[in-house]
Design a protein around this motif. Structure first.
Motif, short mmCIF file in Angstrom:
data_model
loop_
_atom_site.label_atom_id
_atom_site.label_comp_id
_atom_site.label_asym_id
_atom_site.label_seq_id
_atom_site.Cartn_x
_atom_site.Cartn_y
_atom_site.Cartn_z
N ILE A 12 66.92 26.98 47.29
CA ILE A 12 67.14 26.07 48.61
C ILE A 12 66.79 24.53 48.09
O ILE A 12 67.94 24.05 48.41
CB ILE A 12 66.20 26.46 49.88
CG1 ILE A 12 66.46 27.62 50.40
CG2 ILE A 12 66.37 25.26 50.89
CD1 ILE A 12 68.16 27.64 50.75
N ALA A 13 65.78 24.38 47.24
CA ALA A 13 65.70 23.11 46.85
C ALA A 13 66.79 22.70 45.81
O ALA A 13 67.32 21.35 46.04
CB ALA A 13 64.45 23.14 46.12
N ALA A 15 69.84 23.62 45.77
CA ALA A 15 71.16 23.52 46.41
C ALA A 15 70.96 22.23 47.30
O ALA A 15 72.01 21.36 47.19
CB ALA A 15 71.23 24.54 47.72
N LEU A 16 70.02 21.98 47.81
CA LEU A 16 69.75 20.60 48.61
C LEU A 16 69.70 19.37 47.69
O LEU A 16 70.48 18.49 47.92
CB LEU A 16 68.55 20.42 49.27
CG LEU A 16 68.40 21.47 50.63
CD1 LEU A 16 66.65 21.30 51.10
CD2 LEU A 16 69.46 20.78 51.64
N THR A 17 69.23 19.54 46.35
CA THR A 17 69.37 18.26 45.33
C THR A 17 70.82 18.16 44.78
O THR A 17 71.23 17.14 44.64
CB THR A 17 68.45 18.90 43.86
OG1 THR A 17 67.20 18.84 44.63
CG2 THR A 17 68.55 17.72 43.18
N SER A 19 73.42 19.25 46.52
CA SER A 19 74.39 18.52 47.34
C SER A 19 74.19 16.89 47.71
O SER A 19 75.22 16.06 48.03
CB SER A 19 74.20 19.12 48.91
OG SER A 19 72.77 18.85 49.34
N MET A 20 72.98 16.52 47.53
CA MET A 20 72.79 15.05 47.67
C MET A 20 73.26 14.35 46.76
O MET A 20 73.84 13.25 46.87
CB MET A 20 71.31 14.86 47.88
CG MET A 20 70.58 15.21 49.12
SD MET A 20 69.00 14.75 49.41
CE MET A 20 67.90 15.22 47.88
N CYS A 23 77.04 14.22 47.07
CA CYS A 23 77.48 13.06 48.10
C CYS A 23 77.31 11.65 47.36
O CYS A 23 78.18 10.75 47.61
CB CYS A 23 76.37 13.37 49.14
SG CYS A 23 77.04 14.42 50.31
#
Length: 69
Positions: A12-13, A15-17, A19-20, A23
């Motif tokens: 999860i960490a 994936a969030l990293t 995605s940011m 972006c």
């Protein structure tokens, strides 16, 4: 059980990293493209002003050359 929770949290960490980061890169690319478009538009306006100034100069020369002395 702890390993699977830790791996899931790590996933999860990551994936969030990612995605940011993607972006941010997309926004930077869009900003760079916008700056290039503005620069191109400013250059076009400058060319138009130079052409208009030359036309005015030619008209003034023609008007002063044709006047009787």
């Amino acid at each position: 059980m702890r390993k699977s929770i830790s791996l899931f949290a790590l996933f999860i960490a990551m994936a969030l990293t990612l995605s940011m980061t993607s972006c941010r890169e997309t926004n930077e690319d869009k900003a760079e493209e916008a700056v290039e478009e503005v620069e191109d538009a400013a250059e076009d306006v400058g060319d138009g002003i130079e052409d208009a100034a030359e036309d005015v100069e030619d008209e003034v020369e023609d008007a002063t050359d044709d006047s009787p002395q």
